[in-house]
Each structure stands twice: as structure tokens, then as C-alpha cells.
Enzyme design. Structure first.
Site, PDB file in Angstrom:
ATOM      1  N   LYS A 150       0.880  -1.165   0.000  1.00  0.00           N
ATOM      2  CA  LYS A 150       0.000   0.000   0.000  1.00  0.00           C
ATOM      3  C   LYS A 150       0.912   1.208   0.000  1.00  0.00           C
ATOM      4  O   LYS A 150       1.550   1.521   1.002  1.00  0.00           O
ATOM      5  CB  LYS A 150      -0.921  -0.020   1.224  1.00  0.00           C
ATOM      6  N   ARG A 201      -3.859   8.185  -5.452  1.00  0.00           N
ATOM      7  CA  ARG A 201      -4.421   7.291  -6.451  1.00  0.00           C
ATOM      8  C   ARG A 201      -4.756   8.068  -7.720  1.00  0.00           C
ATOM      9  O   ARG A 201      -5.227   9.194  -7.653  1.00  0.00           O
ATOM     10  CB  ARG A 201      -5.680   6.659  -5.881  1.00  0.00           C
ATOM     11  N   ARG A 214      -8.418  10.671  -6.975  1.00  0.00           N
ATOM     12  CA  ARG A 214      -9.296   9.820  -6.194  1.00  0.00           C
ATOM     13  C   ARG A 214     -10.705  10.384  -6.127  1.00  0.00           C
ATOM     14  O   ARG A 214     -11.689   9.666  -6.116  1.00  0.00           O
ATOM     15  CB  ARG A 214      -8.699   9.724  -4.790  1.00  0.00           C
ATOM     16  N   GLU A 265      -0.973   4.219  -8.413  1.00  0.00           N
ATOM     17  CA  GLU A 265      -0.675   5.163  -7.352  1.00  0.00           C
ATOM     18  C   GLU A 265       0.488   6.026  -7.842  1.00  0.00           C
ATOM     19  O   GLU A 265       1.479   5.502  -8.342  1.00  0.00           O
ATOM     20  CB  GLU A 265      -0.279   4.359  -6.099  1.00  0.00           C
ATOM     21  N   PHE A 275      -1.772  -0.796 -10.634  1.00  0.00           N
ATOM     22  CA  PHE A 275      -2.244  -2.012  -9.975  1.00  0.00           C
ATOM     23  C   PHE A 275      -3.561  -2.575 -10.513  1.00  0.00           C
ATOM     24  O   PHE A 275      -4.014  -3.605 -10.063  1.00  0.00           O
ATOM     25  CB  PHE A 275      -2.317  -1.836  -8.460  1.00  0.00           C
ATOM     26  N   ARG A 279     -16.850   0.021  -0.930  1.00  0.00           N
ATOM     27  CA  ARG A 279     -15.806  -0.339   0.026  1.00  0.00           C
ATOM     28  C   ARG A 279     -16.196  -1.718   0.557  1.00  0.00           C
ATOM     29  O   ARG A 279     -17.059  -1.844   1.417  1.00  0.00           O
ATOM     30  CB  ARG A 279     -15.798   0.694   1.153  1.00  0.00           C
TER      31      ARG A 279
END
Lengths: 550, 246
Positions: free
Chosen positions: A245, A250, A265, A295, A335, A412
Site C-alpha cells: 500500500k 491514487r 481519487r 498510485e 495495480f 468499500r
């Protein structure tokens, strides 16, 4: 549609507290509205789609200037009224009620006209643009009826204060056009434009289902939950894909041939601020059309990630960008892949998206970009090892992702879990506050926090905490602080320092805005430390210590 | 088609009278001359402007309409001497206006008409008082008012034309009797309040005119007419009043 119809609906909603009732009113309104795309956005208080790079660029002072110009009331008086009424919208309404300056040919405003005017304001840039923007805005106020002025002002500040959020509008769209809620939600997550979703829903569920991910238009980002523990995470996923992480920001990357668009983001278009990232994408990404996520990180000379603030500086910079690129070069680590050459990948499992991602870069390595290394494992020890590596490299922790999971925009869920060390909390003295606005006008909406300077006995401000509190909490706290009010100036309140808050945060940042020289990123109230007095609150030394440790 | 030659001072004075209110305008072109009707962005002031073909050294034109950025044009004209001759030609295919002056040749791109404000309808007003005075006198009145306030009253009382301005502490009055005016014709008293933001901007063009006609009413817009280009151009300003209700 006449703008007064929109204003009247807003007023009606403003006097409604039940969500269900609000949903019904909005649904009824949308059902009969023309200019559906525009009014749907208007009703949630936005002028342009959230992802659009267009912005009005009008702050409160420019608004005061405009309303002063069109009503003939002096700016100082306008400001006084805002302070007294605690609401810019109501101020503009009052001013238009007793306007001094008349206009030549007042016209009846339509929603389309108001939108066109906003569009023109957004497009006005460069020399003298502030004055021009103010004049164009004055034009609207010149024709506005008092009630219309209230909502024009609030739209300009992009805060309608009628309590209608995205959730209500989604439900209202479903209700108005008789389409399933989950289809509305799906379409919204993929297009990020409720206006467009409403207009499509009106054509029926078949059309709505056709709305899909499109390069150039951002997709709400999938979010991660905090893992209870590595063990429980591995237990649940059986096998997890482990990635660092990173301590970065982002970005969602949209590439269509040589056109590259970057979204933050919050889905703000940050393409212009990050020309180095755009260039490297154009150079090394092999797919013609693709949506990638990654990121952006900034590595300092010591090989460790630079503070998050530095990256933010890059994202927010609007001028002298070339200089900034040199000062804070960014590295991009990718990613995920959500779309490639005409095909959406979000329903595919992560493992499959990963295969696409791994083939996305040209063979020759470029130091500015890579695919985030990933390890698929079921061994907690391996995860722990990667976690320690990430932390010792100065990053935040690890992500554990379910390789079988789809990409769920805006959710989420349990398929992405993050493991990172808990930040220390700070015990800070409450020294001031600020009255809220609108429906929160009778509450103290935010609290000024301070740490101690043991050397002088002074209390040094370090930030404000206020967001994320419910109305109930605010009411309770207001009651607690009412008797501690020392003085008030406008909305600002000075409080007798007596109460200590335990405050959590993501990071301590250097900041010239507060006496302590520091500010807290994402501060949140954890508890009221009734057991602590002002003397027991944390000192500036403690803050400095924590700052160095992060 | 549009092709003309004009003296720099005439073009400058004309454009400046307009650009003080609007940054861009639609120009109507015809064999009878050029005309503009434009309202300022705040919808408070309007200008109607017309320039006769005789104001030009030479003038060839077919009917048409173009959108012009006046700010840029004023900027370009600042490069000229007042006695320069300016050649203007429309290149409709390229959406450009070509301007030649001395050794300089400018290409000014036109504004898309569709993207511009609609031309305002000129409201018809019956204004009971009509005063004609020297442009410099009106300018003086405006200047004097600026010293004490941000707005002024213009009016006619009997056979006197007056200007009044006041702040919380100070006051100024300027008046001219019928004899001191070029003419005064009023069917009743008139008095209206106006913002100096606008009048100050207009006064520059006004001051150059020998004769200015001011039409006034009671809490009504003011209409100000004067000529430019030696009588071959006409300017009409219309300004909405301030009305203080308490």
C-alpha cells in the site's frame, strides 16, 4: 423549464426532513422536467458532472461583488448581511427583494439559460476574467426573482443545502422512470454523471443497461476496508493477492490513442497538473484504449516516499507546472486495469485483470512507471514479510485483494483489505469554534484545536475538527460548549480552553495556517477526554516527535 | 462582403464609446452603415450605435453580421496615430477581420455569432424631460459626483437641470439653468438616481461631444444621445436607475 420551478422545488425540499418525502418530491420533479441532465445535476448542487474539468471558479468574494453590482448594494453591506444571516443564499434573496439597481429588460430565467451562463463563466479565463465572471453572474442576479437568487447563489457555491444527496437522487430517478434502483446505481458508478443517468433512465431500463464504462469518463474507484487482522483476511480469502500500500495518491488513467486523461481519487481531472505522468503513459502503454489505475508516488533523495503533501502540491498545481515537475518528480505504479480496447474488464476477476495489466507496458523498462509487484499467497508469514518490507521502505502497509473478485466501482467491500499501523492519537485543547451554516446555523460546526507550548504556557492552534459529525453529535457538543463561549465575531467563536478532545488523523503535515506550524490530515474526533485537563493535553514537542516518526 | 477605409480617430472614438460597456458585440453591416445594439453583462446599461457610410473614406458592403472582440480591437487601435488611415476588410471564409494601418497588418478572428448574447430589444420609453447640454458640462457633473459618492441623481426642476450626489457626510449639487443649457424641454419634474460605475465609464465618450441630449423621467432609465465622427455617427446610451426604497 423556468428556473423559478426549480427554485420552488428546492424550497419545498428545504422544508422537508423525511428522506422518503424528499425522494418523492425529487422524483415528481424529474419526471416532468425538461433539461433533465442539467436539473438533475442542479438538484444535488452541482453545475457540471463531477468528473468534468469545467469549474465555475467563483468564490464567495466574487459572488458578493456580482450581487452588489446587480442590486446596487455595497459589498461591505453584503458581507455584513452574510455574517448576520449565516447564509449567502438567503442574503442574495433579501438583496434581490429590495434591489436598488434596476435592470433594463428583466427576463424570465430558464434552467437552460442559467446553465449556459454558468458555462460561459466557467470558460472565462485569463486577464480580467474575475471582473467578467462577476458581470456575467450579475446578469443572472439582475433578472432573478428573490427566491431564484437564493438558489443561484447556492449553485454557484455548489452547495444547495436542501439535504438532497446522491442517494436520494438515485432513488428518485428509479422512482420517476420506473427502473430498478440497482441499475441506476450501476449506471452511476460507471458514468459518474447523475444527469446523464436520469436522461437515459427516462428512455427506459433497456437504454439504462447499455450505459457502460467509457474511456475519458472516470469510474468511481473501488475502495478498501481496514482488515481486522492479516490472519482473518487470509482465512476469509483463502488465497490473497498482496501488494504494497503505497504512500501516494491514487490516479485513474484513461487512454484513447494519444489522448491521456488523469483523474484523482475524487475524480477531479488532474491531467494538466501531471504532464510527466501523461507523457510516460503515452510512451510506454501498449494498449490503444485502456483504463488503468495506479498510485502516483514521489520518492525523495533518500529513497523514501516524500510527504503526501508534496504529491498533493503536484495534483493541485495550476501554474508553473514545469517547475513543479522538476521539483517533485512522480513515479507511477499501476495495480489495476478496468477496460481495454473496447472491452470493460470490471466484471472479470482480479487475476484476469492482472494478466491484462502485466502486458500493458512496453518491454523496455522506464524508471517512471511500473506494474505494482504482486504476490499471491495463503501464508500469513509471507504477508507479514511483505508488510515489513513496505513499512521499512516508508510506505503505508499492504493491500490484500481477493484474486477472484470483480472491480466494484465506488464500493468499500471485503474484497480489498488494507493493513496499516494505527496512527497515534493526539489529545488537544479546544480553543475555538465556528457556527455552522444553513441547517447547522445553530450548532457549532467545527472546533479549533490546539496543543500546548510548555515553555510559554501558550496554546498553539493545529487544526479544526468538524466533518463527519452527525447533527445529534453537533447538538450535544454545542450544548457542552455553550457556556464556554468567550466572544463571537461573525461566525467565529472563541472558547474558554477547558475541554480536551482525543483526535485521530491520517498524518501530521507542516502548515503555515496554524500557530503550531502543523496541521492534521483528516482529523476526526475520537472521544472527549473528560479525564484530562488542559495541562494534560499533548505538547508541541509531542507533535514534532510524531511528525518525525511518520 | 465588407471593405472600407476609415480615419483612425473616428474608429477609435466609435469603438471606445461601445467597449466601455461591452467586451464583445454583434456588428450589423449594410450599405447604410454599421450598427450595434448591445447590453452590458449586468443588464443595466445599453448602447445603440450607428455609423453612416459617409464617416468612411471609402465603403463597400453587402448585408451581414459579425461578432467582434472589442477589447482586442481597442488594443490594436492603441498602436495607431489618430491621423492614420485604416483599411478594413472582412475575410468571411477564414472568419477573420483584416486591418491594415501604416506598415502593420492585423488579422482579428471573429467571434462565433451563435455563442454570443442575443441582441437586446430596445425598450420604448416615454421620458418627460429632455435637456441638451455640452458634453463637457455633463462630464463635469459626473466628475464632481465621483468625489462624494458612488451614485448621483439627475433631474429637471422647473427650468433647471441639476445633478446631486451625497454621502453620509458630504453633498454636492451642480445645476444649469435654461439659459446655460443648449435647450430644455420638460412636461414635468424629473429625478432619477444612477450608478456612477456606469456613468463614469460613459463620460469619457460623452465629454468629447459638443452636444449631448439627456432624456429623464421619475425613477426611470436615462437616455443619453450624442454624435461622433462629426455627426456621421450616433450613440445612444440607456441606463437603468437605482431605486432606493426604505
Amino acid at each position: 423549464m423556468k428556473f423559478i420551478e426549480f427554485a420552488s422545488v428546492c424550497e419545498k425540499i428545504e422544508g422537508t426532513t423525511s428522506n422518503l418525502e424528499m425522494t418523492k418530491i425529487v422524483a415528481q420533479f424529474l419526471k416532468n422536467a425538461d433539461d433533465l441532465e442539467i436539473v438533475t445535476r442542479f438538484i444535488i448542487g452541482s453545475v457540471f458532472p463531477a468528473w468534468s474539468p469545467e469549474e465555475l471558479g467563483v468564490g464567495p468574494s466574487l459572488l458578493y461583488n456580482a450581487v452588489s453590482m446587480s442590486t446596487g448594494v455595497k459589498e461591505a453591506q453584503v458581507k455584513d448581511m452574510v455574517r448576520n444571516l449565516g447564509d449567502t443564499g438567503l442574503t442574495c434573496e433579501k438583496l434581490c427583494e429590495k434591489r436598488v439597481q434596476r435592470t433594463l429588460l428583466p427576463t424570465e430565467l430558464t434552467t437552460m439559460q442559467v446553465y449556459k451562463n454558468f458555462e460561459a463563466i466557467a470558460r472565462t479565463t485569463g486577464k480580467g476574467s474575475q471582473k467578467k465572471k462577476a458581470k456575467m453572474l450579475a446578469d443572472l442576479f439582475g433578472s432573478a426573482k428573490p427566491k431564484e437568487a437564493r438558489y443561484i447563489a447556492r449553485l454557484v457555491l455548489e452547495e444547495l443545502r436542501i439535504g438532497v444527496g446522491e442517494g436520494i437522487v438515485r432513488d428518485a430517478i428509479a422512482l420517476a422512470f420506473d427502473v430498478p434502483k440497482n441499475e441506476v446505481e450501476r449506471a452511476y458508478m460507471l458514468t459518474n454523471d447523475l444527469g446523464m443517468v436520469a436522461a437515459t433512465a427516462k428512455k427506459g431500463v433497456k437504454e439504462l443497461k447499455k450505459l457502460d464504462i467509457t474511456p475519458g469518463r472516470p469510474v468511481k474507484m473501488m475502495l478498501a476496508q481496514v482488515a481486522k487482522s492479516m490472519e482473518s483476511a487470509i482465512d476469509e480469502m483463502k488465497e490473497a493477492a498482496i501488494e504494497w500500500k503505497y504512500d501516494g495518491a491514487r490516479v485513474q488513467i484513461h487512454k484513447v490513442n494519444d489522448d491521456v486523461t488523469l483523474f484523482s481519487r475524487r475524480l477531479e481531472n488532474v491531467t494538466k497538473s501531471l504532464p510527466d505522468v501523461t507523457d510516460v503513459i503515452r510512451d510506454v502503454v501498449v494498449y490503444k484504449q485502456v483504463i488503468l489505475e495506479g498510485e502516483a508516488i514521489a520518492i525523495g533523495e533518500d529513497g523514501r516516499p516524500r510527504p503526501f503533501q508534496d504529491i498533493l502540491k503536484r495534483f493541485r498545481r495550476k501554474y508553473d507546472i514545469g517547475q513543479m515537475v522538476k521539483e517533485i518528480p512522480l513515479h507511477l505504479t499501476l495495480f489495476d486495469a478496468l477496460y481495454v480496447n473496447g472491452k470493460s474488464l470490471i466484471h472479470k476477476p482480479l487475476s484476469e485483470r492482472r494478466r491484462v495489466l502485466e502486458k500493458s507496458l512496453k518491454k523496455k523498462e522506464d524508471p517512471k512507471i511500473n506494474v505494482t509487484p504482486q504476490t499471491v499467497t495463503n501464508d500469513v508469514k509471507v504477508v507479514e514479510g511483505i508488510y515489513k518490507e513496505a513499512l521499512s521502505a516508508g510506505h503505508e502497509g499492504v493491500m490484500l485483494k481477493n484474486p477472484k473478485s470483480a472491480y466494484t466501482p465506488g464500493k468499500r467491500g471485503k474484497n480489498w483489505l488494507k493493513v496499516k499501523p494505527m496512527a497515534e492519537t493526539l489529545d488537544l485543547v479546544v480553543t475555538g469554534g465556528m457556527w455552522g451554516e444553513g441547517r447547522r446555523a445553530n450548532f457549532i460546526g467545527s472546533y479549533l484545536l490546539a496543543c500546548r507550548d510548555p515553555a510559554t504556557g501558550d496554546l498553539l492552534s493545529i487544526g479544526r475538527v468538524g466533518t463527519g459529525m452527525t447533527d445529534e453529535q453537533l447538538a450535544e457538543l454545542t450544548g457542552l460548549f455553550k457556556d464556554l463561549i468567550v466572544s463571537e465575531k461573525g461566525k467565529d467563536i472563541e472558547l474558554k480552553p477547558e475541554i480536551v478532545f482525543e483526535v485521530g488523523y491520517e498524518e501530521i503535515q507542516k502548515s503555515p495556517n496554524y500557530d503550531s506550524g502543523f496541521a492534521l490530515r483528516f482529523p476526526r474526533l475520537i472521544s472527549i477526554r473528560e479525564d484530562k485537563s488542559v495541562e494534560d493535553a499533548d505538547s508541541i514537542e509531542r507533535v514534532q516527535e510524531l511528525y518525525k516518526m511518520q | 462582403m465588407f471593405k472600407a477605409v476609415i480615419n483612425a480617430d473616428i474608429l477609435k472614438d466609435s469603438i471606445e464609446a461601445i467597449s466601455t460597456l461591452v467586451d464583445e458585440a454583434k456588428l450589423k453591416l449594410s450599405k447604410d452603415g454599421i450598427s450595434i445594439n448591445a447590453v452590458d453583462p449586468a443588464n443595466v446599461a445599453m448602447i445603440s450605435f450607428g455609423l453612416h457610410p459617409d464617416a468612411f473614406e471609402s465603403y463597400e458592403c453587402t448585408d451581414g453580421e459579425i461578432g467582434l472582440n472589442l477589447e482586442t480591437l481597442v488594443d490594436i487601435l492603441s498602436m495607431t496615430e489618430r491621423s492614420d488611415k485604416i483599411e478594413i476588410e472582412l475575410d468571411p471564409e477564414e472568419h477573420n477581420l483584416l486591418l491594415k494601418m501604416g506598415g502593420l497588418a492585423y488579422t482579428l478572428s471573429l467571434i462565433d455569432l451563435a455563442a454570443m448574447r442575443k441582441e437586446p430589444k430596445v425598450p420604448s420609453l416615454e421620458l418627460p424631460a429632455k435637456v441638451t447640454l455640452k458634453g463637457s458640462d455633463l462630464r463635469l457633473a459626473i466628475k464632481a459626483a465621483e468625489k462624494v459618492s458612488d451614485h448621483l441623481a439627475l433631474g429637471v426642476d422647473g427650468s433647471t437641470f441639476f445633478m446631486e450626489a451625497e454621502s453620509d457626510t458630504n453633498r454636492v449639487r451642480f445645476q444649469l439653468t435654461k439659459d446655460e443649457l443648449i435647450s430644455l424641454d420638460a412636461s414635468g419634474p424629473a429625478r432619477s438616481l444612477f450608478s456612477l460605475d456606469y456613468l463614469s465609464d460613459m463620460s469619457k465618450a460623452i465629454s468629447k461631444a459638443n452636444e449631448v441630449t439627456v432624456h429623464l423621467g421619475k425613477d426611470y432609465p436615462v437616455k443619453i444621445n450624442f454624435s461622433v465622427a462629426g455627426g456621421k455617427g450616433k450613440v445612444e446610451y440607456l441606463l437603468a436607475p437605482r431605486i432606493e426604497s426604505d
